[in-house]
Scaffold this active site. Structure first.
Site, PDB file in Angstrom:
ATOM      1  N   ASP A  76       9.881-109.202 -16.499  1.00 21.18           N
ATOM      2  CA  ASP A  76      10.353-110.245 -15.607  1.00 21.18           C
ATOM      3  C   ASP A  76      10.169-109.788 -14.164  1.00 21.18           C
ATOM      4  OD1 ASP A  76      11.392-112.815 -15.308  1.00 21.18           O
ATOM      5  OD2 ASP A  76      13.399-112.036 -14.913  1.00 21.18           O
ATOM      6  N   TYR A 136      10.143-110.842  -9.827  1.00 25.61           N
ATOM      7  CA  TYR A 136      11.143-111.216  -8.815  1.00 25.61           C
ATOM      8  C   TYR A 136      10.343-111.696  -7.613  1.00 25.61           C
ATOM      9  CZ  TYR A 136      15.487-109.980  -6.141  1.00 25.61           C
ATOM     10  OH  TYR A 136      16.647-109.972  -5.396  1.00 25.61           O
ATOM     11  N   HIS A 187      14.293-116.966  -3.468  1.00 24.90           N
ATOM     12  CA  HIS A 187      15.260-116.446  -4.439  1.00 24.90           C
ATOM     13  C   HIS A 187      15.652-115.012  -4.085  1.00 24.90           C
ATOM     14  CE1 HIS A 187      17.235-115.483  -8.215  1.00 24.90           C
ATOM     15  NE2 HIS A 187      16.429-114.448  -8.356  1.00 24.90           N
ATOM     16  N   ARG A 208      23.892-107.908  -1.309  1.00 21.18           N
ATOM     17  CA  ARG A 208      23.829-106.761  -0.413  1.00 21.18           C
ATOM     18  C   ARG A 208      24.015-107.121   1.060  1.00 21.18           C
ATOM     19  NH1 ARG A 208      20.036-106.046  -4.322  1.00 21.18           N
ATOM     20  NH2 ARG A 208      18.516-107.262  -3.147  1.00 21.18           N
ATOM     21  N   GLU A 260      17.845-119.295 -14.941  1.00 20.06           N
ATOM     22  CA  GLU A 260      16.847-119.018 -13.903  1.00 20.06           C
ATOM     23  C   GLU A 260      15.590-119.812 -14.235  1.00 20.06           C
ATOM     24  OE1 GLU A 260      16.268-114.766 -13.419  1.00 20.06           O
ATOM     25  OE2 GLU A 260      17.897-114.701 -11.958  1.00 20.06           O
ATOM     26  N   GLU A 295      11.901-120.335 -14.192  1.00 22.72           N
ATOM     27  CA  GLU A 295      10.717-119.496 -14.030  1.00 22.72           C
ATOM     28  C   GLU A 295       9.539-120.089 -14.787  1.00 22.72           C
ATOM     29  OE1 GLU A 295      11.247-115.325 -14.790  1.00 22.72           O
ATOM     30  OE2 GLU A 295      13.356-115.328 -14.178  1.00 22.72           O
ATOM     31  N   ASP A 303      15.354-117.575 -17.791  1.00 21.60           N
ATOM     32  CA  ASP A 303      15.880-116.226 -17.991  1.00 21.60           C
ATOM     33  C   ASP A 303      17.399-116.260 -17.787  1.00 21.60           C
ATOM     34  OD1 ASP A 303      15.573-113.477 -18.484  1.00 21.60           O
ATOM     35  OD2 ASP A 303      15.754-113.057 -16.346  1.00 21.60           O
ATOM     36  N   ARG A 362      25.748-113.094 -14.313  1.00 23.22           N
ATOM     37  CA  ARG A 362      25.801-112.518 -12.961  1.00 23.22           C
ATOM     38  C   ARG A 362      26.900-111.483 -12.798  1.00 23.22           C
ATOM     39  NH1 ARG A 362      20.810-113.883 -11.501  1.00 23.22           N
ATOM     40  NH2 ARG A 362      20.482-116.119 -11.627  1.00 23.22           N
ATOM     41  N   GLN A 395      25.732-108.358 -14.504  1.00 21.67           N
ATOM     42  CA  GLN A 395      24.652-107.790 -13.701  1.00 21.67           C
ATOM     43  C   GLN A 395      25.181-107.041 -12.469  1.00 21.67           C
ATOM     44  OE1 GLN A 395      21.723-110.746 -12.642  1.00 21.67           O
ATOM     45  NE2 GLN A 395      20.443-109.339 -11.480  1.00 21.67           N
ATOM     46  N   TYR A 424      23.932-103.077 -12.581  1.00 21.80           N
ATOM     47  CA  TYR A 424      22.517-102.990 -12.178  1.00 21.80           C
ATOM     48  C   TYR A 424      22.159-101.798 -11.308  1.00 21.80           C
ATOM     49  CZ  TYR A 424      22.445-104.543  -7.279  1.00 21.80           C
ATOM     50  OH  TYR A 424      22.564-104.625  -5.915  1.00 21.80           O
ATOM     51  N   LYS A 465      20.707-109.535 -18.879  1.00 25.28           N
ATOM     52  CA  LYS A 465      19.510-110.336 -19.114  1.00 25.28           C
ATOM     53  C   LYS A 465      19.087-110.304 -20.577  1.00 25.28           C
ATOM     54  CE  LYS A 465      18.322-111.010 -14.644  1.00 25.28           C
ATOM     55  NZ  LYS A 465      17.850-112.277 -14.054  1.00 25.28           N
ATOM     56  N   THR A 484      16.270-115.342 -23.483  1.00 25.39           N
ATOM     57  CA  THR A 484      15.323-115.928 -22.545  1.00 25.39           C
ATOM     58  C   THR A 484      14.641-117.042 -23.308  1.00 25.39           C
ATOM     59  OG1 THR A 484      14.973-113.837 -21.378  1.00 25.39           O
ATOM     60  CG2 THR A 484      13.244-115.506 -21.165  1.00 25.39           C
ATOM     61  N   THR A 495      12.721-116.180 -10.523  1.00 21.46           N
ATOM     62  CA  THR A 495      13.219-117.512 -10.184  1.00 21.46           C
ATOM     63  C   THR A 495      12.415-118.137  -9.052  1.00 21.46           C
ATOM     64  OG1 THR A 495      15.388-116.731 -10.816  1.00 21.46           O
ATOM     65  CG2 THR A 495      15.309-118.783  -9.580  1.00 21.46           C
ATOM     66  N   GLU A 551      22.427-119.531  -6.713  1.00 24.71           N
ATOM     67  CA  GLU A 551      21.966-119.982  -5.400  1.00 24.71           C
ATOM     68  C   GLU A 551      22.477-121.381  -5.071  1.00 24.71           C
ATOM     69  OE1 GLU A 551      17.577-118.650  -4.839  1.00 24.71           O
ATOM     70  OE2 GLU A 551      17.991-118.636  -6.976  1.00 24.71           O
TER      71      GLU A 551
END
Lengths: 417, 417
Positions: free
Chosen positions: B125, B127, B132, B141, B198, B200, B230, B234, B237, B241, B250, B254, B346, B360
């Site tokens: 997968d 990114y 996104h 962050r 997600e 995708e 996917d 959250r 994660q 992560y 994840k 999927t 995404t 989002e």
């Protein structure tokens, strides 16, 4: 437990890693021949594929050993696993009534080439060694942030790449990759200069699951273990790993030893994980000892020169057992399949001599290693270096050997593409 | 390019996503029956497995459609891909000389159940959506560190879990996991409360590689595309992560749409990636347009209520194309295999209405979404919610449809294990 004697004389020596107590499973081929399933005993292999084809095995209703891998047998489940092991102990034991029948099916290990012992469904690599996580964390993020806050609460892992798993003896080519020199504004494309090994043990999933499993159930799903070298490009990793983890840094190759040492063979060597530094959630608590007392070592041999043992450690240095890793792996409902391979993560002990990677042994290149047997000095691996992992559980008068997991580093290709 | 007419009348309507221009490949089964390979045309399927079994296909020397998946055909390579497509266009076209011969092999889509169209070797997968990455980075962050320094230099990706890939229509069970409440000292075991989708696109690798490939070569290795959801936990994660990336967050499932839309069918819709915000290393530079102009949308339907379209975007919002992702994937020498699946990450556009995840759309739950058709309000997914991804490239008087990628969220199990 004591040595169990075999009519294969070489199996009875204390130096042999393959006594009757062990009986590891592999896949071999004569030059130009097809892949056969076999069992190691001393310096010989019992050819199960040929035995089955000649209708001399007679243990199972369908053919299980004609597919060049142990997956079909693993899928049969624990009763079949116990049945074959019982039969082998009788058949290869010193008073076997069928020694004469089996002798034509014995093959010298020196006469054949080993292949991957099973088809790898998916490969997951954990990070379950306390000293390794702290060492690497200190170098990548500083001593204050060495151990991530989640580390003492769960076995951290990431999905690796099954297509890159190779059997011991396969050469490994130094990869190209994106690296960012500390003094540069932008990354460059270059061969990795900080190419490394990682000393690990791989657990092989022999039974599937479709929902969360307990640690006890996870333990019973594990068919056996191999030595595993998760080759790692540290400079590629440092630039790529935020925020989604290592990717190309770990995708060049992962080497495994060719013989699956079964869980049954390791039973006498069960050992507990180290004392917990904090409470674990119930789903990760172990009902009994789930590690094994397996001595491990790493030898490095520069091209054409002598071999130096550069690290000695033990599987007991892991903070989380493979059974705990597997239970965590299933927590979200992730389906596990026969042939999944779980790496423990690097097994480093507390002393410098017990560190399971060059990154740790040379402390990121700041304290290069001298190799007395060759007169060479190393921070990371050089082209032509051969790295060999070795492992054995030691009983009274016998060893449960893992054989070797070896690979030689070839120079990078002239250009990436 | 204009609509190409078929003797299957339903294929000639502008509303059909499956005109003769498309011809997507899938796997279907009658209730209790075995898995057959088929080609969608209008509201029908041409049963290739039955056609081949009756020796009425005659295009290839060996049987390719008797294994319940498209892998064997993909492995045959681009010449075979072109040969079948040419034959199908003739056979299903309005002046087909073999209409009468084929009619007995037509199956109504409404009469069968779709299965995974191919055996997934491994799942990666990426990114690769600019908006996104910036949105998620800002939430995880902060705005200063939203886009990691490597992001504009390489398509960041991580290995996912192939065993968890399911076909559209498969229910998805809310996972348990370790989560750490902001006000707690220690993590707890709980069902995910921030479960998400997600939006995708998945690229299917149809040819293998054993070393680095160029972007042009990567493009030719791609057999086709599917819609891909996917599913993401959250809260799991956020806690797990660091430092090795998403793992159990994840691994629940999927979902992919059942019809592989071939690269050949999408050729008229090629589109360039957006302007580069910085130079790319040569190995990532595209020799031509490698994205596709595919309109995408997400619909959410609470249990027993009306469906609301909650996002509309386009594949052109990706910063890196699947061909660039695949080229990067091979850089370290990572072998790729037939049946590898690559998710784009995404696909969010710049506006709020074009964001491809609940995270989002509701900005981490701070701006809940109102769903006019049901009167419900959502920050993340609730039990019973059905998420449906839709996609189509729009030509003059016809659409290249992807069908749907749908899944309903089931309540968590009473206890994790």
């Amino acid at each position: 437990m004591a040595l169990m004697k075999s009519w294969v004389a070489s199996a009875n020596s204390e130096e042999s890693g393959f006594p009757l107590n062990n009986l590891p499973y592999g896949v071999f081929a004569h030059a130009g021949g097809s892949a056969h399933c076999g069992v190691a005993i001393g310096d010989q292999i019992l050819d199960l594929t040929a035995l089955e084809a000649a209708s001399q095995l007679g243990l199972f209703d369908t053919r299980l050993f004609d597919r060049g891998g142990w997956n079909a047998f693993m899928a049969e489940g624990p009763e079949a696993w116990a049945k074959l092991r019982r039969w082998l102990i009788g058949a290869l034991g010193e008073n076997s009534p069928i020694q004469a029948l089996l002798e034509p099916y014995m093959v010298a290990q020196s006469a054949v080439t080993m292949q991957l012992p099973f088809q790898i469904s998916e490969f997951t690599d954990f990070y379950a060694g306390r000293h390794h996580a702290e060492n690497v964390g200190t170098m990548f993020r500083g001593p204050e942030n060495a151990l991530p806050p989640n580390w003492l609460n769960m076995p951290i892992g990431y999905n690796g790449r099954a297509s890159s798993v190779v059997v011991s003896g396969t050469p490994v080519r130094r990869p190209w990759g994106q690296v960012k020199p500390a003094d540069a504004d932008a990354p460059i494309l270059a061969p990795s200069r900080r190419f490394d090994f990682e000393l690990e043990i791989g657990a092989i999933v022999g039974q599937p699951s479709s929902g969360p499993v307990t640690v006890a159930e996870a333990d019973r799903m594990i068919f056996g273990y191999v030595l595993l070298n998760d080759w790692s490009a540290r400079d590629i990793q440092a630039w790529e790993y935020q925020p989604l983890g290592p990717f190309q840094a770990k995708a060049t190759a992962t080497s495994i030893s060719p013989w699956i040492v079964t869980r049954a063979a390791l039973e006498p060597f069960r050992a507990p994980t180290p004392p917990r530094e904090g409470p674990l959630l119930p789903y990760l608590q172990e009902p009994g000892p789930m590690l094994y007392d397996i001595d491990l070592e790493v030898a490095l041999r520069p091209e054409g020169k002598g071999e130096t043992t550069i690290a000695r450690t033990n599987m007991r240095a892991l903070y989380y057992s493979p059974a705990q890793q597997l239970a965590h792996h299933t927590l979200s409902g992730c389906p596990m399949r026969v042939g999944d391979l779980l790496g423990t993560g690097t097994i480093s002990g507390p002393e410098r001599e017990s560190r399971g990677s060059m990154l740790e042994l040379s402390w990121g290149g700041k304290e290069p290693l001298t190799l007395p047997e060759s007169g060479e000095v190393r921070s990371f691996l050089e082209d032509g270096d051969t790295v060999t992992l070795k492992g054995a559980a030691r009983g009274a008068g016998y060893r449960i050997g893992f054989g070797e997991c070896s690979g030689t580093l070839m120079p990078a290709s002239p250009a990436a593409s």
